[in-house]
Scaffold this motif. Sequence first.
Motif, mmCIF file in Angstrom:
data_model
loop_
_atom_site.group_PDB
_atom_site.id
_atom_site.type_symbol
_atom_site.label_atom_id
_atom_site.label_comp_id
_atom_site.label_asym_id
_atom_site.label_seq_id
_atom_site.Cartn_x
_atom_site.Cartn_y
_atom_site.Cartn_z
ATOM 1 N N GLY A 81 0.761 -1.225 0.000
ATOM 2 C CA GLY A 81 0.000 0.000 0.000
ATOM 3 C C GLY A 81 0.789 1.269 0.000
ATOM 4 N N GLY A 82 2.098 1.188 0.044
ATOM 5 C CA GLY A 82 2.897 2.392 -0.057
ATOM 6 C C GLY A 82 2.603 3.404 1.022
ATOM 7 N N ILE A 83 2.154 2.985 2.200
ATOM 8 C CA ILE A 83 1.857 3.864 3.332
ATOM 9 C C ILE A 83 0.825 4.924 2.955
ATOM 10 N N ALA A 84 -0.214 4.496 2.235
ATOM 11 C CA ALA A 84 -1.333 5.386 1.918
ATOM 12 C C ALA A 84 -0.862 6.693 1.312
ATOM 13 N N LEU A 85 -0.325 6.606 0.115
ATOM 14 C CA LEU A 85 0.309 7.755 -0.507
ATOM 15 C C LEU A 85 -0.657 8.908 -0.708
ATOM 16 N N ASN B 13 -9.196 -8.362 0.950
ATOM 17 C CA ASN B 13 -9.226 -7.008 0.415
ATOM 18 C C ASN B 13 -8.903 -6.017 1.523
ATOM 19 N N ILE B 14 -7.987 -5.089 1.231
ATOM 20 C CA ILE B 14 -7.535 -4.104 2.214
ATOM 21 C C ILE B 14 -7.710 -2.711 1.627
ATOM 22 N N LEU B 15 -8.390 -1.837 2.347
ATOM 23 C CA LEU B 15 -8.554 -0.453 1.903
ATOM 24 C C LEU B 15 -7.482 0.405 2.558
ATOM 25 N N ILE B 16 -6.642 1.017 1.741
ATOM 26 C CA ILE B 16 -5.594 1.913 2.216
ATOM 27 C C ILE B 16 -6.127 3.347 2.173
ATOM 28 N N LEU B 17 -6.042 4.037 3.293
ATOM 29 C CA LEU B 17 -6.603 5.381 3.409
ATOM 30 C C LEU B 17 -5.517 6.393 3.724
ATOM 31 N N MET C 121 -7.491 6.782 -1.664
ATOM 32 C CA MET C 121 -8.139 5.503 -1.394
ATOM 33 C C MET C 121 -7.628 4.502 -2.422
ATOM 34 N N ILE C 122 -7.004 3.447 -1.929
ATOM 35 C CA ILE C 122 -6.521 2.380 -2.806
ATOM 36 C C ILE C 122 -7.014 1.061 -2.244
ATOM 37 N N LEU C 123 -7.737 0.311 -3.056
ATOM 38 C CA LEU C 123 -8.167 -1.017 -2.633
ATOM 39 C C LEU C 123 -7.155 -2.035 -3.138
#
Length: 470
Positions: A32-36, A97-101, A118-120
């Motif tokens: 997730g790139g630390i929720a960019l 599935n992980i939602l990155i915020l 928001m990246i799923l």
Amino acid sequence: MKNFFEKIKNALPKDRKTQIIVSVLVLLGLVGGIALGNFSSNFVAGMTIVNLPGVPVLPESTLDPNATPGAENGLPTATLQPILEIPEPWDGKSRVNILILGLDARDLEDKAPRTDTMILFTLDPVNLTAGMISIPRDLWVKIPGSDYGKINTAYSIGETYKLPGGGPALAVRTVEDLLGVPIQYYAQIDFEAFIKFVDHIEGVKVNVPYRMQLDIVGTQRSVWVDPGVVTLPGELALAYVRMRNTEGGDFDRAQRQQQVILAIRDRILDFNMMPTLIANANEIYADLSAGIRTNLTLQQTIQLAQKIFEVPRDQIKQAVIDGKYVNFGKSPTGLEILRPIPDKIRELRDEIFYGQTSSPSSSPQDIQAILQDEHANVEVRNASSSAGLAERTSEYLNGQGINVVEVTNASYQVYSRVTLYGSKPYTLRYLVDLLKITSSSNIIYAYDPAATVDIVVELGDDWAASNTLP
């Protein structure tokens, strides 16, 4: 690989808070790139850029000579809680599935900021495939329990009204409704952590497509980057993923975010950074001024990280919900918005999740189950010259798993028409195929916040003449 992860688990610091933070950072670094996105920090401008091994880091001489040394960003940093709620244990076989915020830096002074990113992320642990879908912040959607709004407001509404699970839970529910998939986990992190984490892995290596100017957050410094492969330290990596002044705007930015996400993954794998991160857990924690908010447990994080390591690089699919999947428009109050095209977005989802543009299920029983799961509320109107057609059609549709909630009459028309108000692409496709609607002018995507149904079906004389209903 199994022994490698056992050693990692044993080497983790005994302090649970540090364990969770380090493990989540590692997982987000991989997926997730630390929720960019935007971030807020209080670091001092003019810091010395460290010299990194491998591809040369941009020299200090490229800094803007007109920069003002010592300038600071006065915005506060958000303070987040490590754990919000714990989901059911993962069985290690089901899709995850992980939602990155990521939060909008402009809102961090507020107690209820909006999401800027928001990246799923999805992982199939059986077939060892993964994927990520970037969701634009201006997407105009129905917020569960609320009205229509930009998708980035879901988090703010959840926090403002102190709903169960807060902002993350409402953001998750909103994305679930948009994409039609369950989301088991979320991870939200303050963006200063992005800089710190990238520096701890000694920068990320990216291939810059063209010459661009990177504006370093919180300073008046700028760095010109020439095309080619460069290694960016944290502050330049952040500037790279934040930049919006390109032709594609937010869509281009989302693509750069995904590029850096995979660059972080590659950096960890190429330089075997995970043991180093774990060995320096206390130092990493000390460097991170903001906390993490997630429902991932330590055990789940280790399980997921192990599986993600096993996914080949070419089996990680990427997608951005960009101009091909939306219509540009304005909200009732004049905001610039993106209206989703539901069936196209669901096809994109299927491509990323399943490698195909339709659901993997195809038998009549499976189709019926899909329609029942989608649970579209449908109104059927008789616009034909055949009395009782709406009642007979509704009875048939109910038997196929479609929830017909209203049957009525409409003004006469020759050709059948379907109007979509909600995100119910499979029901829409089923109805279009059933009614043999071939003209796009008879498939209408409408916006009406007062609509009480997801789909309205108007039956014309074409259906009256061609149907085989009992």
